[in-house]
Write an enzyme that holds these catalytic residues in place. Structure first.
Site, PDB file in Angstrom:
ATOM      1  N   THR A  40       1.166  -8.365   7.337  1.00 14.88           N
ATOM      2  CA  THR A  40       0.845  -9.546   6.535  1.00 14.88           C
ATOM      3  C   THR A  40       2.065 -10.442   6.358  1.00 14.88           C
ATOM      4  OG1 THR A  40       1.276  -8.423   4.411  1.00 14.88           O
ATOM      5  CG2 THR A  40      -0.969  -8.328   5.283  1.00 14.88           C
ATOM      6  N   GLY A  42       0.650  -2.095   7.640  1.00 17.87           N
ATOM      7  CA  GLY A  42      -0.258  -3.101   7.097  1.00 17.87           C
ATOM      8  C   GLY A  42       0.476  -4.166   6.309  1.00 17.87           C
ATOM      9  N   TYR A  43       1.358  -3.721   5.421  1.00 20.66           N
ATOM     10  CA  TYR A  43       2.146  -4.669   4.624  1.00 20.66           C
ATOM     11  C   TYR A  43       2.989  -5.563   5.538  1.00 20.66           C
ATOM     12  CZ  TYR A  43       5.722  -6.440   1.450  1.00 20.66           C
ATOM     13  OH  TYR A  43       6.590  -7.257   0.759  1.00 20.66           O
ATOM     14  N   GLY A  44       3.711  -4.940   6.478  1.00 21.26           N
ATOM     15  CA  GLY A  44       4.581  -5.705   7.360  1.00 21.26           C
ATOM     16  C   GLY A  44       3.819  -6.709   8.200  1.00 21.26           C
ATOM     17  N   HIS A  76       0.852  -1.180   0.000  1.00 21.48           N
ATOM     18  CA  HIS A  76       0.000   0.000   0.000  1.00 21.48           C
ATOM     19  C   HIS A  76       0.892   1.236   0.000  1.00 21.48           C
ATOM     20  CE1 HIS A  76       1.069   0.313   4.263  1.00 21.48           C
ATOM     21  NE2 HIS A  76       0.688  -0.946   4.407  1.00 21.48           N
TER      22      HIS A  76
END
Length: 264
Positions: free
Chosen positions: A156, A152-154, A91
C-alpha cells in the site's frame, strides 16, 4: 514554524505522528482540523487540545465522511491551505497468505483507498477555492524494499508513492501534491504485530539506532508541510546520509527510545 497562519487538515490526526503535527501547528497559531475513528479519543482531544482546532470523526475509507470533514473545516476556518493524508494502519507481521481478508482489506482501505479519497476531496476543493497543497505519507515499502511479514502494508505504501507522483502530473493549476517521509517514529504502528518478545527485542536494537520520538520528528514535519509546498515535493526526515551517520555512531552512542512514557 511558518509565521503566516494556515488552515491544515490532518487525517488520522488523533494519535501518533498526526497528533504530534497537529500539536506543533496549533502551538504555532495555525488552524487545524483532525479526524479519527476512535470516538473516545476524539472526545478526550476535544477537551484537551487548545487553539483553533476542529476534532471530528471520519473514516477515510468513506469519501462522504471526508467531504463532510472538508465542509466542516471550511465552515469553521475558511479555505484549506494544506491537507495531510496521514491516516494509516498495519497488519500483524505474518506472510500475506496467512492474513484474513478482513485484515488485508482494512490495510488497503485505510492506507490506499483512504489516501485516494483524501486526495480526491482535497484537490477538488482546493481547485474551487484558489489552491492548496496535499501531502501523502510514505512508509515502509515506499522505496520498493520488501520486508517479510509486512508485504500487504508495504504494497500500500509503494502504491501511495506511485499515486502521488502520478497526481503531480494531473493536479489543476494552483494545487500541488507531495510526499512526507517520517522515517522510523516510535508509535504503536512501528512496534505493532511482532510475534514474541524476543522478536521485538531484536527489532528494538535497530529502532534505537534509526528511530525517533514523535516530539522530535512531528514539529519538523509540520514546518516542512507548510513551507515545502512545490508540486512533486519529497520531504524526508531519515535520509540516507542520516542513516549512515547513525550506524557509524551506534557503537559509541547509547539510545533507549523505549525507556520513556512517550514510547507508549
Amino acid at each position: 514554524m511558518s509565521t503566516a497562519k494556515r488552515t491544515v487538515v490532518i487525517t488520522g490526526g488523533t494519535r501518533g505522528i498526526g497528533l504530534g503535527m497537529a500539536r506543533a501547528l496549533l502551538a504555532g497559531g495555525h488552524r487545524v482540523a483532525v479526524c479519527g475513528t476512535d470516538l473516545d479519543r476524539i472526545e478526550k482531544l476535544r477537551a484537551e487540545l487548545t487553539g483553533t482546532v476542529l476534532v471530528q470523526p471520519a473514516d477515510t475509507s468513506d469519501r462522504v465522511q471526508l467531504s463532510e470533514l472538508w465542509d466542516a473545516t471550511v465552515d469553521r476556518f475558511g479555505p484549506v491551505h494544506v491537507w495531510i493524508n496521514n491516516a494509516g494502519v498495519s497488519h500483524r507481521r505474518a506472510p500475506l497468505w496467512s492474513l484474513t481478508e478482513s485484515e488485508t482489506r482494512k490495510v488497503v482501505d485505510t492506507n490506499l483507498i483512504g489516501v485516494i479519497n483524501g486526495c480526491a476531496v482535497a484537490i477538488a476543493g482546493m481547485a474551487e477555492s484558489g489552491g492548496g497543497h496535499v501531502w501523502n505519507m510514505e512508509g515502509l515499502g515506499s522505496d520498493g524494499r520488501s520486508v517479510a511479514g509486512l508485504t500487504g502494508y508495504g504494497a500500500t505504501k509503494r502504491a501511495v508513492t506511485y499515486l502521488t507522483k502520478g497526481l503531480a502530473d494531473e493536479v489543476p493549476a494552483q494545487v500541488s501534491v507531495g510526499l512526507l517521509s517520517p522515517g522510523m517514529v516510535v508509535t504503536d504502528l512501528l512496534t505493532h504485530g511482532y510475534g514474541d518478545d524476543a522478536e521485538l527485542a531484536k527489532a528494538r536494537k535497530v529502532f534505537n539506532i534509526l528511530a525517533d520520538h514523535v516530539d522530535t520528528v512531528a514539529p519538523w514535519l509540520a514546518d516542512q508541510a507548510l513551507t515545502q509546498t512545490r508540486n512533486g515535493a519529497h520531504v524526508a526526515w531519515l535520509t540516507t546520509g542520516k542513516v549512515m551517520r547513525r550506524f557509524a555512531a551506534a557503537p559509541f552512542r547509547r539510545r533507549d527510545l523505549f525507556d520513556s512514557p512517550e514510547s507508549a
